[in-house]
Design an enzyme around this catalytic site. Structure first.
Site, PDB file in Angstrom:
ATOM      1  N   SER A 149       0.719  -1.210   0.115  1.00  0.00           N
ATOM      2  CA  SER A 149       0.158  -0.063  -0.052  1.00  0.00           C
ATOM      3  C   SER A 149       0.854   1.524  -0.145  1.00  0.00           C
ATOM      4  O   SER A 149       1.697   1.262  -0.844  1.00  0.00           O
ATOM      5  CB  SER A 149      -0.983  -0.085   1.119  1.00  0.00           C
ATOM      6  OG  SER A 149      -2.043   0.952   1.020  1.00  0.00           O
ATOM      7  N   HIS A 203      -7.032  -6.557   0.865  1.00  0.00           N
ATOM      8  CA  HIS A 203      -5.672  -5.739   0.675  1.00  0.00           C
ATOM      9  C   HIS A 203      -4.473  -6.146   1.537  1.00  0.00           C
ATOM     10  O   HIS A 203      -4.717  -6.050   2.817  1.00  0.00           O
ATOM     11  CB  HIS A 203      -6.282  -4.064   0.943  1.00  0.00           C
ATOM     12  CG  HIS A 203      -5.129  -3.113   0.561  1.00  0.00           C
ATOM     13  ND1 HIS A 203      -4.301  -3.165  -0.404  1.00  0.00           N
ATOM     14  CD2 HIS A 203      -4.969  -1.845   1.261  1.00  0.00           C
ATOM     15  CE1 HIS A 203      -3.532  -1.956  -0.596  1.00  0.00           C
ATOM     16  NE2 HIS A 203      -3.872  -1.357   0.699  1.00  0.00           N
TER      17      HIS A 203
END
Length: 533
Positions: A235, A366
């Site tokens: 990320s 994620h």
């Protein structure tokens, strides 16, 4: 789809000789010195530092990806030996327009390396900062290769250690803190280079990782190996890992994960990719990117560089890009285009097998630990850090987000001749002497596009601190200032003066502040003069 290339032909150029150091309480205290002082011969942080680079005075819009093989003088490279200085050009463009400047090694770097931590102490221009990183060793006897994991989020650390590499847990927020305004950035980097530095957090994080390597490089080498360091992050920390690998050539293996906008995905593709984080959002969410990128959030086509060239900056070293096509915000289609475009440089250099791209995954969570990535992760660590493997890189692009490089390029991949790098050019001439005490100087950088421009002006104090400044310059005929920041302004056309605000008039000896202004017409060719008072 799967694209496989042949076995790597790049030869190792790293030779590490033993360096004596004094061990105290299980740690090694080190002081950074030159290679001649220590006997260490290693890949430099930036092997293109001696290349002469002149940035363009104006920018031209181009909806296609810039040609990574075309030099700034308009000619294309024809030999592999030319890549070093072409890479230096791409680096300078990326610093100027995307990330902000990543300075080289500070005046002094000291620290310790132990089985549990690396500490870093830096001094430069009379300023000091410190930070540390945790260490987790695998089983066995060192010295161990190591993977720097940004923020605790990256490739599966259990797999990294099981494969035989140590984990360095690096908190990048100690070097460049999130949640701060651009004119008051915080962290170790900004303690050294000033809280109004135009350098974004990603370049600051990369600087911090480089200082960790400095300390490892100058240690006895009994705990960690400086010639076998990788980096990973997911990320926002995937954005950081991408920058770390691009801006330090001592990183043998770069592994960004789900990096999204401001990471691997091409800037030009993001506006047209449905659901992806807009560039304006990525720029505004945190000061990840350099301040100069503000001019391109609405029109990336004027950027003279794009992320496929950031991928290319990592060549010929190992690169394993992992992406998640299940979350639109992450712009995986644009990420695959960046990887495909950068892979053309890998292939031209004869090391097409050194890049892997993988977005073909089932679990859309994620930053999850994925079974699909475990084997290529092990293979990459074995190949680039342990030096025991030879698996060729693969491309596994998800059908959910397939990129088509042909839609984005109007250039072809050349057949480069030769295999040896040219000798480094002579060092650049020394910089001009600093202004006399109590004086100041000013320089201007222009971002020009059709019908308008943004100028960034840097004011630098001489050998003594100043308490106020005035910068005068004459605009070209037809140019008009429409807005400005970080300075008061007198006039909008012709002869214009800028004076400091209350908070940025005091500038320490040798230190700098910046202000800027936007205008219509032509902004190039101006010569600023600086006066104190």
């Amino acid at each position: 789809m799967i694209i496989s290339w042949g076995r790597s032909r790049i030869r190792s150029t790293v030779v590490m000789l033993a360096v004596a150091a004094f061990a105290i309480a299980g740690s090694v205290t080190v002081v950074a010195r030159t290679a001649a002082d220590t006997g260490i011969f290693a890949v430099p942080e930036d092997d293109g530092a001696g290349c002469q680079v002149t940035l363009p005075g104006s920018l031209t819009a181009n909806s296609r990806l810039p040609d990574p093989f075309r030099k700034l003088d308009g000619t294309r490279i024809t030999a592999r030996s030319e890549w070093r200085c072409r890479r230096a050009e791409i680096r300078r463009l990326a610093e100027r327009y995307v990330y902000g400047e990543k300075p080289g090694k500070p005046t002094t770097v000291t620290g310790t390396v132990s089985n549990t931590s690396v500490t870093v102490n830096v001094t430069h221009n009379g300023r000091s900062a410190s930070f540390s990183a945790g260490v987790q060793l695998p089983t066995g006897t060192g010295p161990f290769p190591a993977v720097i994991v940004l923020g605790g989020f990256g490739a599966d650390t259990a797999t990294i250690r099981a494969t035989g590499a140590a984990v360095i847990n690096y908190d990048p927020l100690s070097v460049g803190r999130e949640g701060t305004p651009r004119n008051n950035k915080q962290g170790a980097f900004y303690s050294i280079y000033g809280n109004t530095s135009s350098t974004g957090l990603l370049a600051a994080w990369a600087w911090g990782a480089s200082r960790i390597i400095d300390v490892i490089e100058q240690s006895t080498g009994t705990v960690l190996r400086a010639d076998a360091v990788g980096v990973t992050g997911c990320s926002r920390y995937g954005k950081g890992a991408f920058a770390v690998g691009a801006f330090d050539q001592r990183i043998a293996l770069t592994m960004p994960i789900e990096s999204g906008s401001a990471g691997a995905p091409i800037f030009r593709g993001i506006p047209g990719e449905s659901g992806s984080q807009p560039l304006s959002s990525a720029y505004g969410e945190q000061p990840w990117l350099g301040d100069a990128f503000s001019s391109f959030t609405g029109n990336p086509n004027t950027l003279p560089v794009d992320t496929h060239e950031t991928v290319a900056m990592i060549a010929p070293r190992g690169l394993f890009i992992m992406e998640n096509p299940h979350i639109d915000w992450l712009a995986a289609r644009s990420g695959s285009v960046a990887a495909l475009g950068g892979a053309e440089v890998y292939k031209a250099l004869g090391v097409g097998g050194n890049i892997t791209y993988w977005s073909d995954i089932q679990d859309g969570t994620h930053c999850a630990s994925r079974t699909e990535w475990r084997t290529p992760l092990q293979q990459n660590i074995q190949k680039y850090l342990l030096k025991t493997g030879n698996a060729a890189g693969v491309f596994r692009v998800s059908s959910r987000k397939p990129g088509n490089l042909a839609e984005w390029r109007d250039w072809t991949t050349p057949t480069l001749t030769g295999g040896e790098e040219e000798p480094p050019p002579p060092p650049p001439p020394p910089p001009p002497p600093p202004p006399p005490p109590g004086a100041c100087s000013a320089t201007v950088a222009t971002n020009q596009w059709t019908g308008g421009f943004v100028n960034t002006v840097r004011v630098t104090a001489g050998a003594a601190a100043i308490s106020g400044w005035t910068v005068a310059m004459t605009l070209p005929s037809g140019a008009t200032v429409t807005s400005g920041w970080e300075a008061n302004r007198s006039g909008s056309t012709g002869a214009v003066q800028f004076t400091n605000l209350a908070h940025n008039g005091a500038v320490g000896a040798g230190q700098s502040v910046e202000f800027g202004f936007q205008g219509t017409g032509t902004g190039t060719g101006m010569t600023p003069t600086c006066a104190t008072g």
